[in-house]
Structures are given as C-alpha cells and as structure tokens.
Design a protein around this motif. Structure first.
Motif, PDB file in Angstrom:
ATOM      1  N   LYS A   1      46.670  65.808  19.833  1.00 32.45           N
ATOM      2  CA  LYS A   1      47.419  64.897  20.709  1.00 32.45           C
ATOM      3  C   LYS A   1      47.159  65.217  22.170  1.00 32.45           C
ATOM      4  CE  LYS A   1      51.280  63.884  17.577  1.00 32.45           C
ATOM      5  NZ  LYS A   1      52.735  64.018  17.380  1.00 32.45           N
ATOM      6  N   GLN A   2      47.137  66.491  22.505  1.00 33.44           N
ATOM      7  CA  GLN A   2      46.850  66.885  23.877  1.00 33.44           C
ATOM      8  C   GLN A   2      45.452  66.436  24.287  1.00 33.44           C
ATOM      9  OE1 GLN A   2      47.509  71.112  23.743  1.00 33.44           O
ATOM     10  NE2 GLN A   2      49.741  70.936  23.875  1.00 33.44           N
ATOM     11  N   ASP A   3      44.485  66.613  23.373  1.00 29.32           N
ATOM     12  CA  ASP A   3      43.119  66.176  23.655  1.00 29.32           C
ATOM     13  C   ASP A   3      43.060  64.659  23.829  1.00 29.32           C
ATOM     14  OD1 ASP A   3      42.231  68.765  23.522  1.00 29.32           O
ATOM     15  OD2 ASP A   3      41.494  68.608  21.460  1.00 29.32           O
ATOM     16  N   ALA A   4      43.805  63.945  22.987  1.00 33.57           N
ATOM     17  CA  ALA A   4      43.807  62.489  23.069  1.00 33.57           C
ATOM     18  C   ALA A   4      44.338  62.018  24.417  1.00 33.57           C
ATOM     19  CB  ALA A   4      44.637  61.895  21.936  1.00 33.57           C
ATOM     20  N   ARG A   5      45.385  62.656  24.921  1.00 29.86           N
ATOM     21  CA  ARG A   5      45.959  62.268  26.212  1.00 29.86           C
ATOM     22  C   ARG A   5      44.974  62.542  27.345  1.00 29.86           C
ATOM     23  NH1 ARG A   5      50.560  64.837  23.682  1.00 29.86           N
ATOM     24  NH2 ARG A   5      52.038  63.229  22.983  1.00 29.86           N
ATOM     25  N   ARG A   6      44.246  63.668  27.251  1.00 24.95           N
ATOM     26  CA  ARG A   6      43.251  63.974  28.280  1.00 24.95           C
ATOM     27  C   ARG A   6      42.114  62.956  28.261  1.00 24.95           C
ATOM     28  NH1 ARG A   6      44.575  69.593  27.186  1.00 24.95           N
ATOM     29  NH2 ARG A   6      43.107  69.633  25.443  1.00 24.95           N
TER      30      ARG A   6
ATOM     31  N   TRP B   1      39.408  61.528  15.704  1.00 21.97           N
ATOM     32  CA  TRP B   1      37.980  61.785  15.859  1.00 21.97           C
ATOM     33  C   TRP B   1      37.189  60.493  16.020  1.00 21.97           C
ATOM     34  CZ3 TRP B   1      36.403  66.101  17.583  1.00 21.97           C
ATOM     35  CH2 TRP B   1      37.124  67.268  17.316  1.00 21.97           C
ATOM     36  N   LEU B   2      37.657  59.427  15.418  1.00 27.03           N
ATOM     37  CA  LEU B   2      37.032  58.133  15.640  1.00 27.03           C
ATOM     38  C   LEU B   2      37.120  57.764  17.119  1.00 27.03           C
ATOM     39  CD1 LEU B   2      35.767  55.469  14.724  1.00 27.03           C
ATOM     40  CD2 LEU B   2      38.073  54.661  14.138  1.00 27.03           C
ATOM     41  N   GLY B   3      38.332  57.880  17.689  1.00 29.06           N
ATOM     42  CA  GLY B   3      38.515  57.585  19.108  1.00 29.06           C
ATOM     43  C   GLY B   3      37.703  58.510  19.998  1.00 29.06           C
ATOM     44  N   LYS B   4      37.638  59.792  19.619  1.00 26.44           N
ATOM     45  CA  LYS B   4      36.882  60.771  20.409  1.00 26.44           C
ATOM     46  C   LYS B   4      35.410  60.386  20.466  1.00 26.44           C
ATOM     47  CE  LYS B   4      35.500  64.771  22.191  1.00 26.44           C
ATOM     48  NZ  LYS B   4      34.038  64.494  22.159  1.00 26.44           N
ATOM     49  N   TYR B   5      34.817  60.070  19.318  1.00 29.00           N
ATOM     50  CA  TYR B   5      33.392  59.724  19.307  1.00 29.00           C
ATOM     51  C   TYR B   5      33.143  58.367  19.969  1.00 29.00           C
ATOM     52  CZ  TYR B   5      32.489  63.770  16.357  1.00 29.00           C
ATOM     53  OH  TYR B   5      32.384  65.060  15.887  1.00 29.00           O
ATOM     54  N   GLN B   6      34.067  57.458  19.826  1.00 32.80           N
ATOM     55  CA  GLN B   6      33.936  56.181  20.522  1.00 32.80           C
ATOM     56  C   GLN B   6      33.947  56.386  22.037  1.00 32.80           C
ATOM     57  OE1 GLN B   6      37.307  54.143  18.846  1.00 32.80           O
ATOM     58  NE2 GLN B   6      36.086  53.060  17.305  1.00 32.80           N
ATOM     59  N   SER B   7      34.795  57.302  22.512  1.00 37.67           N
ATOM     60  CA  SER B   7      34.948  57.519  23.953  1.00 37.67           C
ATOM     61  C   SER B   7      33.703  58.122  24.592  1.00 37.67           C
ATOM     62  CB  SER B   7      36.151  58.427  24.227  1.00 37.67           C
ATOM     63  OG  SER B   7      35.863  59.780  23.888  1.00 37.67           O
ATOM     64  N   ASP B   8      32.822  58.704  23.787  1.00 37.74           N
ATOM     65  CA  ASP B   8      31.612  59.319  24.325  1.00 37.74           C
ATOM     66  C   ASP B   8      30.574  58.280  24.746  1.00 37.74           C
ATOM     67  OD1 ASP B   8      32.661  61.841  23.967  1.00 37.74           O
ATOM     68  OD2 ASP B   8      31.781  62.095  21.967  1.00 37.74           O
ATOM     69  N   ARG B   9      30.824  57.026  24.403  1.00 39.77           N
ATOM     70  CA  ARG B   9      29.898  55.953  24.771  1.00 39.77           C
ATOM     71  C   ARG B   9      30.594  54.990  25.714  1.00 39.77           C
ATOM     72  NH1 ARG B   9      25.358  55.119  21.406  1.00 39.77           N
ATOM     73  NH2 ARG B   9      25.145  56.781  19.860  1.00 39.77           N
ATOM     74  N   ALA B  10      29.971  54.744  26.840  1.00 42.48           N
ATOM     75  CA  ALA B  10      30.592  53.914  27.872  1.00 42.48           C
ATOM     76  C   ALA B  10      30.956  52.528  27.355  1.00 42.48           C
ATOM     77  CB  ALA B  10      29.658  53.803  29.076  1.00 42.48           C
ATOM     78  N   GLU B  11      30.103  51.967  26.524  1.00 44.99           N
ATOM     79  CA  GLU B  11      30.355  50.606  26.035  1.00 44.99           C
ATOM     80  C   GLU B  11      31.520  50.536  25.045  1.00 44.99           C
ATOM     81  OE1 GLU B  11      26.950  52.270  23.433  1.00 44.99           O
ATOM     82  OE2 GLU B  11      27.692  52.434  25.503  1.00 44.99           O
ATOM     83  N   ASN B  12      31.979  51.701  24.568  1.00 44.83           N
ATOM     84  CA  ASN B  12      33.064  51.729  23.578  1.00 44.83           C
ATOM     85  C   ASN B  12      34.408  52.168  24.175  1.00 44.83           C
ATOM     86  OD1 ASN B  12      31.380  50.952  21.489  1.00 44.83           O
ATOM     87  ND2 ASN B  12      30.948  53.052  20.822  1.00 44.83           N
ATOM     88  N   ARG B  13      34.490  52.284  25.504  1.00 53.41           N
ATOM     89  CA  ARG B  13      35.687  52.881  26.085  1.00 53.41           C
ATOM     90  C   ARG B  13      36.950  52.062  25.818  1.00 53.41           C
ATOM     91  NH1 ARG B  13      33.094  54.707  31.784  1.00 53.41           N
ATOM     92  NH2 ARG B  13      32.605  52.491  31.739  1.00 53.41           N
ATOM     93  N   TRP B  14      36.846  50.731  25.888  1.00 56.63           N
ATOM     94  CA  TRP B  14      38.032  49.909  25.608  1.00 56.63           C
ATOM     95  C   TRP B  14      38.492  50.097  24.161  1.00 56.63           C
ATOM     96  CZ3 TRP B  14      40.996  47.582  29.083  1.00 56.63           C
ATOM     97  CH2 TRP B  14      40.469  47.303  30.352  1.00 56.63           C
ATOM     98  N   ILE B  15      37.520  50.131  23.252  1.00 55.77           N
ATOM     99  CA  ILE B  15      37.848  50.341  21.834  1.00 55.77           C
ATOM    100  C   ILE B  15      38.426  51.736  21.630  1.00 55.77           C
ATOM    101  CG2 ILE B  15      36.901  50.471  19.485  1.00 55.77           C
ATOM    102  CD1 ILE B  15      34.720  48.507  20.391  1.00 55.77           C
ATOM    103  N   ALA B  16      37.833  52.729  22.298  1.00 53.73           N
ATOM    104  CA  ALA B  16      38.308  54.108  22.176  1.00 53.73           C
ATOM    105  C   ALA B  16      39.740  54.229  22.671  1.00 53.73           C
ATOM    106  CB  ALA B  16      37.395  55.043  22.959  1.00 53.73           C
ATOM    107  N   ARG B  17      40.047  53.557  23.780  1.00 51.64           N
ATOM    108  CA  ARG B  17      41.408  53.623  24.306  1.00 51.64           C
ATOM    109  C   ARG B  17      42.403  53.081  23.293  1.00 51.64           C
ATOM    110  NH1 ARG B  17      43.312  51.103  30.082  1.00 51.64           N
ATOM    111  NH2 ARG B  17      42.892  49.119  29.044  1.00 51.64           N
ATOM    112  N   LYS B  18      42.067  51.964  22.682  1.00 51.31           N
ATOM    113  CA  LYS B  18      42.964  51.386  21.681  1.00 51.31           C
ATOM    114  C   LYS B  18      43.120  52.319  20.482  1.00 51.31           C
ATOM    115  CE  LYS B  18      43.657  47.270  18.805  1.00 51.31           C
ATOM    116  NZ  LYS B  18      43.109  45.933  18.418  1.00 51.31           N
TER     117      LYS B  18
END
Length: 325
Positions: free
Chosen positions: A302-307, A261-278
């Motif tokens: 896991k399926q959501d994370a891959r998408r 969920w940390l990665g999911k919420y990070q991914s919702d912001r363009a400036e956090n995409r590199w951090i979200a990917r990690k």
C-alpha cells in the motif's frame, strides 16, 4: 504418545497399502514359486532387501508389471533406501499409460517421499513447525536440521527447512535443499513454488520453466502468477507479465496483491499511466481493512502504491502543463 501412534500408523500404511494398478499380461502373485509372491512373503517378514530382489525379478520377467515396481520401491524405502525406492516409482511412471495408474503411482511417490521412520525425526519436524509459527526461525532451522540428520531424504522436512531458510534470507542454501526435494518428488507443489521464488533473481529462465505447468491452471495460488510475472518482467517481457496478472485479477477479484503488481508494471510504461493509476486506486480501495498481514507485506504494498500514484499524478500534471496553450 500421539506422535508415536501416528508414526506407527504411517509405517503400517506404507507396509500394507495395496495399489490397484493395471494387471500384467500374466497372472502373478498366486503361484508359490512366483517372484512376486516370494517378495510379498519376505516383505511380510520385514526382510525388505530379500523382498526387493524378488520384486526386481518379477519386473525382469514382465517389465509392464506396475505393482512389482511399487512393491520394489516400498521394500527399498523400508530398507532405508528412500532415493532408490523413488527411482523405481519414476521408472513405473515412464511406462504407465492409464490416467488412473499414473495418479495412483504419484500418490505412492508422495507417501514414500514423506513417510517418517522414527518418532525422533517426526518430533523434531513438529518442533520446527511450532517454532516457525512463533517466529523463532533460527531455532526452527536447527530443529529441521536435526530431523534431516536422521532422515536426510524426507521431502516433507526438506520443504519446511527451505521455507525457514528463505524466511532468514538464506536463499542459496534453500536452493540446494529444494533442488534435492524437487528431484525426489517433482509433484511436490510447495517445493516447486519455493524453488521458483529462490531462483527468481538468479535464473529467470528456470523460474519460468518450473512454474509453467502451474500457470496453465487458472485456479493456482496467487503467488504462482505473481512470481511468474516477476520472472517475465526481469526477462524483459513486461507486456507478458502484465497480461498474466491481468488475467489473474479478471478471474479472481479478491487477489489484491496481483492487482498491485499489475498496476506497478503498468506504471513503468508512460502510455499506461492512466490505466496504472486506475489499477492502483482500485488496489487501495480493495485493500482497505486488510492490514492484518503477519509479515506486513500488504501494508508495504500500500505504501508503494501511494508513492507510485504520487509519481504518476506529478507526471500527468507536468504533461497537462506542457500541453496547455
């Protein structure tokens, strides 16, 4: 026979357990004409209504007499007036000042809120738990309803009933049940967590209010922080949701659901995409070999994370292409 013996032991504990609370200003309970002594005598004879009246007299004489509140509560519960008994414990908690007294009063409230009075109700409760383990949810709900029919204010049954209702997505009815359980014993942690989850999509403010006391403790269960972060995100405070989850995964490296969920919420912001990917790549790595979740929740995450990673990678490729000379 075992359940019957257990009920007998519980009733005995309720009848005869003593509470070492702060002593009143005057020494009560040792004079034959003292209301507290008369109340204890009536209780020993199982004349619970008469006992309650005497304990209330003792409270009127000395409003700081915590043991009188407890015994009045016990007499009310044993007379079949559980809600009235719990209100007397609430009244005692309002005047208790010593930490030890407050702790002991809360222990009594839990006992009074969960005690079973009949073997039949206890057996139906056990049947419901067994049926839930077998994923026979509708049958479990029916068993819990039968237990509540004879003991409608038993918090232990209410919580199990609400859990079964949520398992079949009957969130509205679970809220009704949990609000009642929560009012009877605000210290019932599972009722608090289940109620917060049930209100998540309809009342984020209440969800945050309910969980706030638990979030203050870093050792609380992972689902507390996840539900709290969801409420923050739904309230438009994604940055706070990220901060809550970041703290949780920093303190508990085994909490892989919080990591997702940390990665999911990070991914919702363009400036956090590199951090979200990690973050999501770390989630997938830590989640390897953990697909034994009975509800397949982790497999779905896991399926959501891959998408999400596919989307992030595509967006980053587009950005790199646009920035190329």
């Amino acid at each position: 026979m075992r359940s019957r013996g257990k009920i007998a032991c519980l009733i005995s504990a309720l009848l005869f357990s003593q509470l070492a609370l702060a002593s009143p200003k005057r020494d009560r309970g040792f004079e034959m004409d003292d209301p507290f002594s008369r109340g204890k005598s009536f209780a020993a004879e199982k004349k619970f209504e008469e006992a309650r009246v005497e304990f209330e007299k003792a409270i009127q004489e000395d409003p700081s007499f915590l043991n009188a509140y407890v015994e009045s509560a016990r007499a009310s519960v044993m007379a079949g007036k559980r809600k009235d008994g719990l209100k007397r414990i609430d009244a005692a908690l309002q005047i208790a000042r010593k930490k030890n007294d407050i702790s002991r009063l809360k222990e009594q409230r839990k006992l009074f809120a969960e005690i079973f009075f009949t073997n039949a109700a206890f057996q139906k409760f056990q049947d419901g738990l067994n049926l839930m383990q077998s994923m026979k949810l509708r049958a479990a709900i029916e068993a819990f309803e039968q237990a509540l029919a004879s003991e409608p204010e038993n918090v232990q049954v209410m919580v199990a009933y609400a859990r079964a209702l949520q398992a079949v997505d009957d969130w509205k009815e679970s809220v009704n049940v949990l609000e009642q359980a929560f009012s009877l014993n605000p210290d019932e942690k599972e009722a608090r967590i289940l109620l917060a989850k049930a209100l998540l999509n309809v009342n984020q403010e209440r969800t945050l209010q309910i969980l706030k006391p638990l979030v203050a403790n870093p050792a609380e269960a992972e689902e507390v922080f996840i539900t709290y972060s969801h409420a923050l995100a739904k309230s438009g405070e994604a940055d706070k949701a990220i901060a809550v989850l970041q703290k949780d995964v920093d303190l508990h490296t085994d909490r892989i659901r919080s990591l997702f969920w940390l990665g999911k919420y990070q991914s919702d912001r363009a400036e956090n995409r590199w951090i979200a990917r990690k973050t999501l790549q770390t989630f997938l790595k830590r989640g390897e070999g953990s697909d034994d979740d009975p509800a397949n929740e982790l497999r779905g995450l896991k399926q959501d994370a891959r998408r999400i990673l596919e989307r992030i990678n595509a967006e980053l490729e587009i950005e790199e292409g646009e920035s190329a000379p």
